[in-house]
Motif scaffolding. Structure first.
Motif, PDB file in Angstrom:
ATOM      1  N   ASP A 114       0.776  -1.149   0.068  1.00  0.00           N
ATOM      2  CA  ASP A 114      -0.055   0.232  -0.122  1.00  0.00           C
ATOM      3  C   ASP A 114       0.712   1.367  -0.010  1.00  0.00           C
ATOM      4  N   VAL A 115       1.888   1.186   0.809  1.00  0.00           N
ATOM      5  CA  VAL A 115       2.816   2.343   0.851  1.00  0.00           C
ATOM      6  C   VAL A 115       3.301   2.595  -0.406  1.00  0.00           C
ATOM      7  N   ARG A 116       3.973   1.542  -0.892  1.00  0.00           N
ATOM      8  CA  ARG A 116       4.604   1.812  -2.213  1.00  0.00           C
ATOM      9  C   ARG A 116       3.460   2.332  -3.437  1.00  0.00           C
ATOM     10  N   ARG A 117       2.499   1.654  -3.521  1.00  0.00           N
ATOM     11  CA  ARG A 117       1.546   2.175  -4.352  1.00  0.00           C
ATOM     12  C   ARG A 117       1.119   3.502  -4.252  1.00  0.00           C
ATOM     13  N   VAL A 118       0.883   4.015  -3.100  1.00  0.00           N
ATOM     14  CA  VAL A 118       0.667   5.376  -2.811  1.00  0.00           C
ATOM     15  C   VAL A 118       1.938   6.316  -3.049  1.00  0.00           C
ATOM     16  N   LEU A 119       2.843   5.887  -2.628  1.00  0.00           N
ATOM     17  CA  LEU A 119       4.132   6.748  -3.092  1.00  0.00           C
ATOM     18  C   LEU A 119       4.488   6.668  -4.585  1.00  0.00           C
ATOM     19  N   GLY A 120       4.027   5.781  -5.395  1.00  0.00           N
ATOM     20  CA  GLY A 120       4.171   5.892  -6.656  1.00  0.00           C
ATOM     21  C   GLY A 120       3.267   6.815  -7.352  1.00  0.00           C
TER      22      GLY A 120
END
Length: 183
Positions: free
Chosen positions: A131-137
């Protein structure tokens, strides 16, 4: 963090934060420079490794956050731009009341006076790494064409998947508390 690691980190933060000791009169002056409401109380927030942070209660108004950098104003200047861009697009972000600069014993010091945002702090959310990686992406993809500074471009390129890979380029991401939760 749990157990011994948490205790060691708490000790590390306490030691780091103890080296910063801005007088409360300076914190109050920083607020008074941008807000006409009298200060009722100033509480130190001992979290984070980058800034000295205070929660400043105002008479009859919502409290503010004062973050003090003992490394100058450059990071705050970039942050003010990012927060302004977010607010201009309807993205919930703290209102920046002002940025103050001064010198102490030859060292550049800066304070940013800002409001709080309603809701949960980012560090209190139980997000998994995906989730964190998706949002930061997504944030990075949005920021990339708008980047005005090297640090924003760094975020945009570091967390946006490359064209040849579906994975973000980094195995780590920024961590740490946000102090913008309304109390």
């Amino acid at each position: 963090m749990v157990g011994r690691v948490a205790e060691e980190y708490d000790q590390h933060l306490a030691s780091l934060q103890a080296s910063w000791a801005t007088p409360q009169t300076v914190v109050a002056e920083s607020v008074a420079e941008f807000v006409d409401t009298p200060v009722v109380n100033i509480s130190r927030v001992v979290q984070g490794e980058q800034n000295e942070v205070y929660d400043v209660a105002l008479e009859g108004a919502q409290s503010l956050i004062v973050r003090i950098s003992h490394r100058g104003a450059e990071a705050f200047e970039r942050e003010v731009w990012v927060l302004g861009e977010c607010a201009a697009r309807g993205i919930q972000a703290p209102r920046v009341h002002g940025l103050r600069r001064w010198e102490v014993d030859g060292v550049q010091v800066a304070a940013i006076v800002m409001g709080k945002v309603q809701g949960a702090r980012l560090c209190d959310l139980d997000c998994d790494e995906a989730d964190v990686r998706r949002v930061l992406g997504e944030v990075g993809a949005w920021l990339r064409p708008r980047a005005k500074s090297a640090s924003i471009a760094w975020i945009a390129t570091r967390f946006v998947p490359s064209r040849t890979s579906s994975r973000p380029r980094s195995r780590t991401w920024p961590r740490g508390p946000s102090f913008f939760r309304a109390t």
